[in-house]
Design an enzyme around this catalytic site. Sequence first.
Site, PDB file in Angstrom:
ATOM      1  CD  GLU A 263      31.106  34.043  44.920  1.00  0.00           C
ATOM      2  OE1 GLU A 263      30.549  35.151  44.946  1.00  0.00           O
ATOM      3  OE2 GLU A 263      32.180  33.846  44.346  1.00  0.00           O
ATOM      4  CG  HIS A 282      32.848  38.022  45.074  1.00  0.00           C
ATOM      5  ND1 HIS A 282      32.235  37.244  44.126  1.00  0.00           N
ATOM      6  CD2 HIS A 282      33.491  38.999  44.373  1.00  0.00           C
ATOM      7  CE1 HIS A 282      32.478  37.727  42.912  1.00  0.00           C
ATOM      8  NE2 HIS A 282      33.246  38.807  43.046  1.00  0.00           N
TER       9      HIS A 282
HETATM   10  N1  NAD Z   1      36.879  39.330  43.343  1.00  0.00           N
HETATM   11  C1  NAD Z   1      36.508  40.533  42.948  1.00  0.00           C
HETATM   12  O1  NAD Z   1      36.027  41.316  43.762  1.00  0.00           O
HETATM   13  C2  NAD Z   1      36.716  40.956  41.523  1.00  0.00           C
HETATM   14  C3  NAD Z   1      36.735  42.317  41.223  1.00  0.00           C
HETATM   15  C4  NAD Z   1      36.996  42.711  39.917  1.00  0.00           C
HETATM   16  C5  NAD Z   1      37.193  41.766  38.911  1.00  0.00           C
HETATM   17  N2  NAD Z   1      37.131  40.444  39.234  1.00  0.00           N
HETATM   18  C6  NAD Z   1      37.356  39.432  38.177  1.00  0.00           C
HETATM   19  O2  NAD Z   1      38.689  39.560  37.722  1.00  0.00           O
HETATM   20  C7  NAD Z   1      38.766  39.055  36.390  1.00  0.00           C
HETATM   21  C8  NAD Z   1      39.742  39.890  35.565  1.00  0.00           C
HETATM   22  O3  NAD Z   1      39.286  41.239  35.479  1.00  0.00           O
HETATM   23  P1  NAD Z   1      40.017  42.293  34.517  1.00  0.00           P
HETATM   24  O4  NAD Z   1      39.349  43.601  34.753  1.00  0.00           O
HETATM   25  O5  NAD Z   1      41.480  42.204  34.632  1.00  0.00           O
HETATM   26  O6  NAD Z   1      39.568  41.730  33.102  1.00  0.00           O
HETATM   27  P2  NAD Z   1      40.230  42.001  31.686  1.00  0.00           P
HETATM   28  O7  NAD Z   1      39.186  41.712  30.671  1.00  0.00           O
HETATM   29  O8  NAD Z   1      40.927  43.329  31.658  1.00  0.00           O
HETATM   30  O9  NAD Z   1      41.382  40.880  31.596  1.00  0.00           O
HETATM   31  C9  NAD Z   1      41.109  39.514  31.455  1.00  0.00           C
HETATM   32  C10 NAD Z   1      42.260  38.909  30.675  1.00  0.00           C
HETATM   33  O10 NAD Z   1      42.084  37.496  30.634  1.00  0.00           O
HETATM   34  C11 NAD Z   1      42.581  37.071  29.366  1.00  0.00           C
HETATM   35  N3  NAD Z   1      42.083  35.742  29.049  1.00  0.00           N
HETATM   36  C12 NAD Z   1      40.898  35.377  28.493  1.00  0.00           C
HETATM   37  N4  NAD Z   1      40.842  34.030  28.362  1.00  0.00           N
HETATM   38  C13 NAD Z   1      41.998  33.540  28.858  1.00  0.00           C
HETATM   39  C14 NAD Z   1      42.517  32.226  29.015  1.00  0.00           C
HETATM   40  N5  NAD Z   1      41.839  31.154  28.611  1.00  0.00           N
HETATM   41  N6  NAD Z   1      43.740  32.088  29.589  1.00  0.00           N
HETATM   42  C15 NAD Z   1      44.454  33.165  30.001  1.00  0.00           C
HETATM   43  N7  NAD Z   1      44.012  34.446  29.846  1.00  0.00           N
HETATM   44  C16 NAD Z   1      42.791  34.618  29.290  1.00  0.00           C
HETATM   45  C17 NAD Z   1      42.113  38.140  28.399  1.00  0.00           C
HETATM   46  O11 NAD Z   1      42.872  38.136  27.192  1.00  0.00           O
HETATM   47  C18 NAD Z   1      42.333  39.409  29.223  1.00  0.00           C
HETATM   48  O12 NAD Z   1      43.624  39.972  28.943  1.00  0.00           O
HETATM   49  C19 NAD Z   1      37.336  39.042  35.867  1.00  0.00           C
HETATM   50  O13 NAD Z   1      36.938  37.690  35.775  1.00  0.00           O
HETATM   51  C20 NAD Z   1      36.507  39.672  36.942  1.00  0.00           C
HETATM   52  O14 NAD Z   1      35.265  39.061  37.077  1.00  0.00           O
HETATM   53  C21 NAD Z   1      36.907  40.016  40.517  1.00  0.00           C
END
Ligand code: NAD
Length: 311
Positions: A263, A282
């Site tokens: 990015e 993003h």
């Molecule tokens: N684009 C954006 O602006 C933005 C903003 C916020 C969060 N995010 C991304 O979103 C993602 C999720 O955020 P969240 O707050 O829900 O996180 P979270 O930790 O609450 O949830 C992540 C989930 O993924 C599961 N997980 C882990 N490994 C896995 C696998 N191999 N297969 C399937 N599931 C698996 C975990 O058990 C957990 O339940 C993060 O990677 C974060 O970086 C992006």
Amino acid sequence: MNVIITEFMDAPAVAALKSKFNTTYDETLVDRRAEMLAGLAECDALIVRNRTQVNAEVLSHAPKLKVVGRLGVGLDNIDVAACKARGIEVIPATGANALAVAEYVIGTAMLLLRGAYQSSAAVGEGKWPRGPLSNGRETAGKTIGIVGFGGIGQLTAKLAQGLGMLTVAYDPMIADDAALWNAHHTKCMTFDELLATSDVVTLHVPLLDATRNLINATRLAAMKSDAILINTARGGIVDEAALAAALRAQKLGGAALDVFDEEPLKAGSPLADCPNLILTPHIAGVTKEANTRVSSLIADRVADFLQHATS
Ligand SMILES: NC(=O)c1ccc[n+]([C@@H]2O[C@H](COP(=O)([O-])OP(=O)(O)OC[C@H]3O[C@@H](n4cnc5c(N)ncnc54)[C@H](O)[C@@H]3O)[C@@H](O)[C@H]2O)c1
């Protein structure tokens, strides 16, 4: 106590920190790495978004560092293990931008399923492309497959259900018989079942070794040929070249990507000019409201931490 903020933070939250600590706020500092490093000698708290790499180099320049506040959720720009080894607390803004991401997912899913909103130029020129735009799909009754059923995944399920979508999810960290599945009216599936069943597949997993290239050419081929893929999680989880090839070959209905291997996206990426592809820089988690929530949560929690550290 000295606080340094290297990327954008909402003004009232910066003001709250300035009222309590010697606070340096420069949202462009992230782009002047040498200057940033030179300023860390007396730094007690460092506040970053996702562009400041908090790695061994930063830690070696910041001997007094006690806490890192992350204005967002993903921690892949922070060496969490090295921070832990030094006793440095890392505080993410967990949950504060979840609604912004979930709404982005629903919005892009509706846009891509309906496929009718790219006609402004044609209609403005007096063309009337009703035929090609009359086969859009409705959202209600479609199945959304949520990969990673944490905070954002669960909120996405709730919004999708409000539109009459069926929600299924894959998350190997949650037991098949956990009460959470019924509580969220969501069917727990294997990854293969989810890919074969879903009209929309949306990714909400962290970037780990286990999730790198999770959506590769084989997994794309296992999806319905008119399915929509949405990645707001992290670049590296989707094989970008394989996705571009699937879209060009019309083996996928569409995709939305908010996150990328690199990015900003490099010129010449295979994703450029792909059909039925929405690219955003993003920003899925970034709205006015989310900025306020994220900044005030981090300001409060970093301030609490510093005040306890000195009491
Ligand atoms: N684009 C954006 O602006 C933005 C903003 C916020 C969060 N995010 C991304 O979103 C993602 C999720 O955020 P969240 O707050 O829900 O996180 P979270 O930790 O609450 O949830 C992540 C989930 O993924 C599961 N997980 C882990 N490994 C896995 C696998 N191999 N297969 C399937 N599931 C698996 C975990 O058990 C957990 O339940 C993060 O990677 C974060 O970086 C992006």
